[in-house]
Scaffold this active site. Structure first.
Site, PDB file in Angstrom:
ATOM      1  N   THR A 109      -6.637 -14.712   2.510  1.00  0.00           N
ATOM      2  CA  THR A 109      -6.911 -15.803   3.426  1.00  0.00           C
ATOM      3  C   THR A 109      -5.577 -16.290   3.977  1.00  0.00           C
ATOM      4  O   THR A 109      -4.540 -15.732   3.668  1.00  0.00           O
ATOM      5  CB  THR A 109      -7.671 -16.899   2.632  1.00  0.00           C
ATOM      6  OG1 THR A 109      -8.881 -16.325   2.172  1.00  0.00           O
ATOM      7  CG2 THR A 109      -7.973 -18.138   3.414  1.00  0.00           C
ATOM      8  N   ASP A 149     -18.890 -13.692  -0.661  1.00  0.00           N
ATOM      9  CA  ASP A 149     -18.689 -14.945  -1.396  1.00  0.00           C
ATOM     10  C   ASP A 149     -20.001 -15.559  -1.885  1.00  0.00           C
ATOM     11  O   ASP A 149     -19.981 -16.565  -2.590  1.00  0.00           O
ATOM     12  CB  ASP A 149     -17.923 -15.955  -0.536  1.00  0.00           C
ATOM     13  CG  ASP A 149     -16.423 -15.669  -0.547  1.00  0.00           C
ATOM     14  OD1 ASP A 149     -16.004 -14.769  -1.291  1.00  0.00           O
ATOM     15  OD2 ASP A 149     -15.672 -16.333   0.187  1.00  0.00           O
ATOM     16  N   GLY A 186      -5.907 -17.512  -1.573  1.00  0.00           N
ATOM     17  CA  GLY A 186      -5.848 -17.081  -2.969  1.00  0.00           C
ATOM     18  C   GLY A 186      -7.149 -17.181  -3.732  1.00  0.00           C
ATOM     19  O   GLY A 186      -7.132 -17.251  -4.969  1.00  0.00           O
ATOM     20  N   ARG A 209     -16.997 -22.525   8.507  1.00  0.00           N
ATOM     21  CA  ARG A 209     -17.280 -21.440   7.576  1.00  0.00           C
ATOM     22  C   ARG A 209     -18.397 -20.543   8.143  1.00  0.00           C
ATOM     23  O   ARG A 209     -19.304 -21.041   8.821  1.00  0.00           O
ATOM     24  CB  ARG A 209     -17.743 -22.061   6.252  1.00  0.00           C
ATOM     25  CG  ARG A 209     -18.125 -21.099   5.149  1.00  0.00           C
ATOM     26  CD  ARG A 209     -16.941 -20.512   4.492  1.00  0.00           C
ATOM     27  NE  ARG A 209     -17.267 -19.938   3.191  1.00  0.00           N
ATOM     28  CZ  ARG A 209     -16.498 -19.026   2.601  1.00  0.00           C
ATOM     29  NH1 ARG A 209     -15.375 -18.599   3.168  1.00  0.00           N
ATOM     30  NH2 ARG A 209     -16.815 -18.549   1.408  1.00  0.00           N
TER      31      ARG A 209
END
Lengths: 190, 561
Positions: B378, B420, B461, B102
């Site tokens: 994504t 995010d 999603g 990440r």
């Protein structure tokens, strides 16, 4: 019927469907609109940015305001209103406007433009993605008030624009977004 | 005459090829094979993975090759400038391992970096331009997996060359990609480096055209030669820093050099005898997937019926409870304490289940849902071979076409993963230097009651990811659907509050019943990418076959051999 005849008919039919646009005559026989134009969105989709690119490429004189209100027409020198129709939830959200408020803005804007004698040119260039419940509300409200309309074929698969334009509003149907430029430029007097 | 016939045949074939890519084309999505299956969001990428398996590579080799290929074939969703999560279970491993690649917040990031002088978040600052860019992890993550879990039989060149080839020969513009480009035109046109690649003469590519990216091929070739240093040190690193800073960002060479892949222990749970492994924070997805399944296990789902009002109601209530927990507790465990054991415990699930009234919709929990605007842009892919070696990978550049920032001369898009984070101070998910933003990505592996590899699954999603994965698992485990049918079935989604979202094909007969139970309903398109794009594989040991399922809500297609 000979096999070669059948083949010729099939080829002719396919060519009729997929013939390059340059071989197609447009509906307007003469320009109907004057410059400069004011470009706006009805539905806040990114399609208005595409229209901006198309109009820039066509070297048309215009300004753009995606959220322009009816009252603002009094202080503009625009002689033509170009509306790009297509609803986008994301676009409406980013613009901070609800679908209902956008519809009211559009109705008031179009009514004011009519009152001021401006020509209204409508574009629907987003294809199937700009159809459906949200977009069709904007389409139903705006198309009947246009003086000329151009639609990319995919968005007119069900004939909605053909029906809404009827015999009163000149309509050109093009196959690709890049083909919008030619009839749009031809609609404006030099 | 023969020439004319040939020309006509080619013309018709070309039209057919374009038609076959329609998003609602349900045929040919699934694949079945005895030796191996790869299920990805692009058929060409699935084929890349299969070719690697055929060459003697293992499931990780295939996954890494598929991952690099997807960065080329689906550049809008993931790539060199992004990050993600991979979960691996080779047959000789006692339990799976999670590779967390990440993105991280840059060293100069602060909790107030997105606030203007008025104390409000500057519009668009977290999603577009340089300030939205986190330190990318994809190349380090994929290469770590290859080095530590690959077969060692294939070279880095063998693994990455197919991606290079696709960048050079060009990727087909499908209906799906054309639509995404149009939808993101406003972003693409603002950044000239991206516009040169992803627009044609300043306008969107049309379906059937081809997008070439020789600059990206050059980047991938450099990765072949130099490994991760190609991206995290040297001229590409400098180009990244220069371009991101030119666009208002704060990324530095030190940020790139210091980026580290994290190796994590998976979260785990049981669902009706199946063992479920998924990813821990910095993704919330795996933890909440297990929480959902644990709560669901307290109900006789089969008796409630498939897509009945009661079934929709149950999903709605479970998801409300889960999202309330997510808002309150979830963040990067390197920075905040998250009660992972509690959230995934059966006892807690039983308490949560007891809060559900099957006759009335729950009053929304007080906590808001600050993560509801997460992007759904994504990609997920799954690999499994005949030995039961399993890999699930979900990766992203966050929003489609990421931050819009494309590195000139190198052809890849930088992520906008900073979106995010919560853009204001005070949240467990607020920005801190080196912190990883909370994700919902949930690449997941499932073992059967005999401890054998059973399923690899995941989805894009955003916050729909883990609800979608849970529904597909339930479709298979509770209703016995073949994996492709489980993927095709219409889906529901519910946040902590607000309407229950139903995919358009949800049975009309259920709508009145759902409303009578007190739910507001929001109906989406029949096949709506809002609900994700699941790519999964199930092993049928009785038949000795692997079944791959792929999602028509994207360009998904599984391949097998």
């Amino acid at each position: 019927m000979k096999r070669s005849d059948i083949l010729r008919i099939v080829v002719a039919a396919l060519m009729a469907v997929y013939m390059p646009l340059s071989l197609v005559a447009f509906t307007l026989k003469a320009p109907i609109a004057a410059q400069p134009a004011l470009l706006t969105s009805i539905g806040q989709s990114a399609d208005v940015e595409m229209a901006k690119a198309i109009m820039s490429r066509a070297k048309l004189s215009f300004s753009m305001d995606s959220l322009v209100k009816a009252q603002a027409l009094a202080s503009t020198n625009a002689k033509t209103l170009v509306v790009v129709i297509g609803g986008s939830s994301k676009g409406l959200g980013a613009a901070g406007i609800s679908a209902d408020a956008e519809l009211e803005r559009a109705k008031a804007l179009l009514a004011e433009a009519k009152k001021r004698g401006m020509k209204i040119i409508g574009l629907h260039i987003g294809g199937e993605a700009r159809r459906g419940e949200l977009s069709d509300r904007f389409i139903g409200a705006a198309v009947p008030l246009c003086d000329y309309f151009i639609v990319v074929e995919e968005g007119n698969a069900d004939g909605l624009f053909t029906k809404l334009c009827g015999t009163k509003i000149p309509l050109d149907i093009v196959q690709k977004i890049s083909q919008v430029s030619e009839p749009l430029a031809a609609a404006f007097a030099k | 005459m023969k020439k004319l016939m040939l020309a006509l045949a080619l013309f018709v074939a070309a039209l057919g090829a374009v038609s076959a890519q329609l998003p609602v084309n349900l045929y040919g999505r699934a694949a079945v094979g005895a030796n191996g299956v790869v299920a990805a969001a692009k058929p060409e990428a699935s084929q890349v993975g299969i070719d690697i398996l055929k060459k003697g590579g293992n499931a990780v080799d295939a996954a890494v090759a598929t991952g690099f290929a997807l960065g080329v074939l689906e550049p809008n969703a993931s790539g060199v400038g992004g990050g993600g999560f991979m979960i691996i279970k080779m047959k000789d491993m006692a339990e799976p391992v999670v590779i967390d690649f990440r993105e991280m917040a840059p060293g100069k990031a602060t909790p107030t970096m997105y606030l203007g002088a008025d104390g409000k978040v500057i519009p668009n600052s977290t999603v577009e331009g340089g300030l939205a860019v986190g330190v990318p992890g994809e190349v380090k993550g994929l290469l770590y997996a290859l080095e530590h879990y690959g077969s060692g039989k294939l070279s880095r060149a063998d693994i990455i060359q197919p991606a290079i080839q696709w960048a050079l020969q060009g990727i087909p513009v499908t209906v799906n990609l054309a639509s995404i480009i149009k939808d993101n035109f406003g972003k693409l046109v603002k950044y000239e480096n991206g516009a040169q690649i992803y627009l044609k003469d300043g306008l969107p590519y049309e379906v059937g055209e081809v997008i070439y990216n020789p600059d990206l091929a050059k980047t991938l070739a450099k990765i072949v030669k130099e490994g991760e240093d190609a991206i995290y040190k040297g001229e590409i690193a400098q180009a990244i820093v220069d371009e991101v800073q030119k666009r208002g960002g704060i990324l530095t060479l030190e940020d790139l050099a210091n980026y580290q892949v994290k190796i994590r222990k998976p979260v785990e749970g049981d669902y009706r005898g199946y063992k479920v492994y998924s990813v821990p924070p910095a993704s919330s997805g795996g933890t909440h997937l297990i929480e959902i399944l644990n709560i669901l296990e307290n109900f006789d789902v089969k008796k409630l019926g498939f897509q009945t009002p009661q079934a929709a109601h149950l999903w709605s209530e479970i998801l409300k409870l889960t999202f309330a927990d997510r808002s309150k507790y979830m963040g990067d465990t390197d920075f905040v304490k998250v009660p992972l054991a509690g959230l995934t415990s059966k006892a807690y699930a039983k308490e949560q289940a007891a809060r559900i009234d099957m006759n009335a919709s729950m009053t929304p929990p007080k906590a808001g849902d600050p993560f509801k605007y997460e992007s759904g842009s994504t990609t997920h892919f799954s690999v499994m071979d005949k030995d039961g070696n399993m890999v699930a990978v979900t990766k992203t550049i966050n929003y489609f076409f990421g931050s819009g920032v494309v590195i000139p001369g190198w052809g890849f898009i930088m992520n906008d993963e900073m979106d995010d984070f919560v853009a204001t101070p005070g949240s467990v998910n607020s920005v801190e230097p080196g912190k990883r933003p909370l994700s919902s990505m949930s690449p997941t592996l499932v073992l059967d009651s005999k401890g054998r590899s059973f399923m690899t699954i995941g989805s894009p999603g955003a916050t729909r990811i883990f609800p979608t994965v849970a529904q597909v698992i339930s479709n298979v485990v509770d209703f016995g659907f073949p994996i492709q049918e489980a993927i095709l079935a219409p889906r529901v989604y519910q946040a902590a509050s607000g309407d229950l979202h139903l995919e358009g094909r949800y049975p009309v007969s259920a709508l009145d019943g759902i409303k009578k139970l007190g739910h507001g309903v929001s109906i989406h398109a029949d096949w709506d990418a809002y609900f994700g794009g699941v790519h999964a594989i199930v092993y049928d040991y009785d038949a000795g076959l692997l079944y791959g399922g792929a999602d028509p809500r994207r360009d998904g297609q599984a391949k097998a051999f």
